[in-house]
Design a protein around this motif. Sequence first.
Motif, PDB file in Angstrom:
ATOM      1  N   UNK A   1       0.844  -1.201   0.000  1.00 32.99           N
ATOM      2  CA  UNK A   1       0.000   0.000   0.000  1.00 32.99           C
ATOM      3  C   UNK A   1       0.877   1.247   0.000  1.00 32.99           C
ATOM      4  N   UNK A   2       0.480   2.238  -0.786  1.00 34.51           N
ATOM      5  CA  UNK A   2       1.238   3.476  -0.867  1.00 34.51           C
ATOM      6  C   UNK A   2       1.141   4.249   0.453  1.00 34.51           C
ATOM      7  N   UNK A   3       2.272   4.731   0.944  1.00 31.68           N
ATOM      8  CA  UNK A   3       2.280   5.573   2.133  1.00 31.68           C
ATOM      9  C   UNK A   3       1.904   6.999   1.736  1.00 31.68           C
ATOM     10  N   UNK A   4       1.065   7.625   2.548  1.00 29.74           N
ATOM     11  CA  UNK A   4       0.566   8.954   2.193  1.00 29.74           C
ATOM     12  C   UNK A   4       0.833   9.952   3.315  1.00 29.74           C
ATOM     13  N   UNK A   5       0.855  11.218   2.938  1.00 32.10           N
ATOM     14  CA  UNK A   5       0.997  12.303   3.904  1.00 32.10           C
ATOM     15  C   UNK A   5      -0.379  12.856   4.264  1.00 32.10           C
ATOM     16  N   UNK A   6      -0.443  13.518   5.417  1.00 31.87           N
ATOM     17  CA  UNK A   6      -1.635  14.251   5.834  1.00 31.87           C
ATOM     18  C   UNK A   6      -1.164  15.657   6.199  1.00 31.87           C
ATOM     19  N   UNK A   7      -1.868  16.668   5.661  1.00 31.00           N
ATOM     20  CA  UNK A   7      -1.441  18.039   5.926  1.00 31.00           C
ATOM     21  C   UNK A   7      -2.633  18.924   6.272  1.00 31.00           C
ATOM     22  N   UNK A   8      -2.507  19.620   7.390  1.00 33.99           N
ATOM     23  CA  UNK A   8      -3.482  20.633   7.795  1.00 33.99           C
ATOM     24  C   UNK A   8      -2.875  21.994   7.479  1.00 33.99           C
ATOM     25  N   UNK A   9      -3.564  22.763   6.642  1.00 31.74           N
ATOM     26  CA  UNK A   9      -3.048  24.074   6.242  1.00 31.74           C
ATOM     27  C   UNK A   9      -4.032  25.151   6.690  1.00 31.74           C
ATOM     28  N   UNK A  10      -3.616  25.920   7.697  1.00 34.49           N
ATOM     29  CA  UNK A  10      -4.414  27.053   8.188  1.00 34.49           C
ATOM     30  C   UNK A  10      -5.826  26.636   8.586  1.00 34.49           C
ATOM     31  N   UNK A  11      -5.928  25.463   9.226  1.00 30.87           N
ATOM     32  CA  UNK A  11      -7.235  24.933   9.633  1.00 30.87           C
ATOM     33  C   UNK A  11      -7.791  25.721  10.813  1.00 30.87           C
ATOM     34  N   UNK A  12      -9.036  26.183  10.676  1.00 28.39           N
ATOM     35  CA  UNK A  12      -9.751  26.841  11.769  1.00 28.39           C
ATOM     36  C   UNK A  12     -11.123  26.195  11.909  1.00 28.39           C
ATOM     37  N   UNK A  13     -11.554  26.051  13.159  1.00 32.25           N
ATOM     38  CA  UNK A  13     -12.879  25.492  13.421  1.00 32.25           C
ATOM     39  C   UNK A  13     -13.483  26.217  14.613  1.00 32.25           C
ATOM     40  N   UNK A  14     -14.702  26.692  14.429  1.00 36.51           N
ATOM     41  CA  UNK A  14     -15.398  27.400  15.505  1.00 36.51           C
ATOM     42  C   UNK A  14     -16.811  26.861  15.626  1.00 36.51           C
ATOM     43  N   UNK A  15     -17.302  26.869  16.850  1.00 41.42           N
ATOM     44  CA  UNK A  15     -18.712  26.612  17.105  1.00 41.42           C
ATOM     45  C   UNK A  15     -19.290  27.916  17.649  1.00 41.42           C
ATOM     46  N   UNK A  16     -19.940  28.691  16.790  1.00 40.51           N
ATOM     47  CA  UNK A  16     -20.396  30.010  17.203  1.00 40.51           C
ATOM     48  C   UNK A  16     -19.199  30.906  17.458  1.00 40.51           C
ATOM     49  N   UNK A  17     -19.138  31.471  18.650  1.00 41.20           N
ATOM     50  CA  UNK A  17     -18.005  32.322  19.017  1.00 41.20           C
ATOM     51  C   UNK A  17     -16.861  31.553  19.664  1.00 41.20           C
ATOM     52  N   UNK A  18     -17.040  30.264  19.802  1.00 42.44           N
ATOM     53  CA  UNK A  18     -16.033  29.425  20.457  1.00 42.44           C
ATOM     54  C   UNK A  18     -15.039  28.886  19.434  1.00 42.44           C
ATOM     55  N   UNK A  19     -13.834  29.432  19.435  1.00 43.73           N
ATOM     56  CA  UNK A  19     -12.790  28.955  18.525  1.00 43.73           C
ATOM     57  C   UNK A  19     -12.143  27.696  19.108  1.00 43.73           C
ATOM     58  N   UNK A  20     -12.333  26.579  18.445  1.00 49.58           N
ATOM     59  CA  UNK A  20     -11.823  25.295  18.937  1.00 49.58           C
ATOM     60  C   UNK A  20     -10.455  24.990  18.348  1.00 49.58           C
ATOM     61  N   UNK A  21     -10.274  25.292  17.078  1.00 48.89           N
ATOM     62  CA  UNK A  21      -8.978  25.105  16.411  1.00 48.89           C
ATOM     63  C   UNK A  21      -8.604  26.428  15.751  1.00 48.89           C
ATOM     64  N   UNK A  22      -7.354  26.866  15.972  1.00 49.30           N
ATOM     65  CA  UNK A  22      -6.945  28.191  15.523  1.00 49.30           C
ATOM     66  C   UNK A  22      -5.707  28.092  14.632  1.00 49.30           C
ATOM     67  N   UNK A  23      -5.919  28.215  13.343  1.00 51.20           N
ATOM     68  CA  UNK A  23      -4.823  28.294  12.372  1.00 51.20           C
ATOM     69  C   UNK A  23      -3.840  27.131  12.541  1.00 51.20           C
ATOM     70  N   UNK A  24      -4.357  25.912  12.422  1.00 47.62           N
ATOM     71  CA  UNK A  24      -3.550  24.705  12.587  1.00 47.62           C
ATOM     72  C   UNK A  24      -2.745  24.427  11.324  1.00 47.62           C
ATOM     73  N   UNK A  25      -1.423  24.327  11.475  1.00 47.79           N
ATOM     74  CA  UNK A  25      -0.542  23.971  10.362  1.00 47.79           C
ATOM     75  C   UNK A  25       0.343  22.805  10.795  1.00 47.79           C
ATOM     76  N   UNK A  26       0.026  21.625  10.281  1.00 50.45           N
ATOM     77  CA  UNK A  26       0.776  20.411  10.611  1.00 50.45           C
ATOM     78  C   UNK A  26       0.923  19.580   9.342  1.00 50.45           C
TER      79      UNK A  26
END
Length: 367
Positions: free
Chosen positions: A1-26
């Motif tokens: 099986x081919x090995x693959x990368x996973x990349x988070x680029x500037x990921x943000x997630x909010x529920x209303x005014x609640x910022x849960x993830x802030x500019x995730x870069x991994x």
Amino acid sequence: MKKVSVECKNICLSYGNNEVLKDINIRIEPGEFFALLGPSGSGKSTLLRLIAGFNQHNAGQLLLDGSDITHTPPHKRNIGMVFQSYALWPHLSVWDNVAFGLVERKLPSTQIKEKTASALELVGLSQFAKRRPNELSGGQQQRVALARTIVIEPQVLLLDEPLSNLDKKLRIQMRRELLSLQRRLGITTIFVTHDQEEAMTTADRMAVLDHGIVQQIGTPTALFDYPVNRFVANFVGTMNTLEGRVTARDASKVSIYVDAIGELHIPVNGHVPEGDFLAASFRPHTLQIHPADTRQDPNFIWLPGIIEASEFLGEFTRYQITSGNTLITADQTHFSDQQKMKAGQAVTLALTPSQIRLLPATTTRIG
């Protein structure tokens, strides 16, 4: 099986005014065992579920092997996930639990039989195929959950605190088995945990999160030896800090004045933050505890101390020692028949200068 990368680029997630993830870069490399480490509420499980497709980010890109899968539904991502609760079907046998994903995909019966048998053999449960989950130990149930996930041959394996329901001895055994299995399969694996020991003993690299922000990414050794801030320093192990006012600095050393102790001259080891106040930080095991009247070798930094309390932890004794206005933790390796130091005893602490890291101070004024 081919090995693959996973990349988070500037990921943000909010529920209303609640910022849960802030500019995730991994970026997680192909075939890497990567850990997401952080306290409860740091966002690590939210990020894992986002990668699986169960959460949707508000901004940014999620890339699998370079392709954006932001709008790809979970069942089309070819990502497998092992949940904290294992989520096994209680009315099905071990065999049927493992085969379930293959049946849903309508594979030919011969392939289902071959793949299920191989997955059970891989996790060492071939002889338990006819049993129900409630007839298995916690460790065996975890292996069933793993087999059920890897049998569908996912490109990425997600593990959401899979060891938290096990006792300490079994956790150690299972994390070794997890790592061994991951190495054999070569599958890109993302492991969520709040336990720094689990992360440090399994991960090739890890990211430390706090309040939805990535604090630092690196190998376990790099994060332990060179934390970028006080949060990482204290979450990845235990860290002592002596806050002081900077009195001099150049390319090779920084001098800081610590209230009630005096001036410390510290060689530059890694990045030195700007500012008039810094924290000289060092791990408990880097200290040597000596009698108060010990002749002071100039190759060490010497700190006066008074024993306040101690804890015997088997391999070592952990002492709480007051030095100046600061309570310091020092670990002393235990040997049989060794006499434990008593509360109130005066001591001198020897610290190797190269083991000190300079971090931002929490105060702006000292004394």
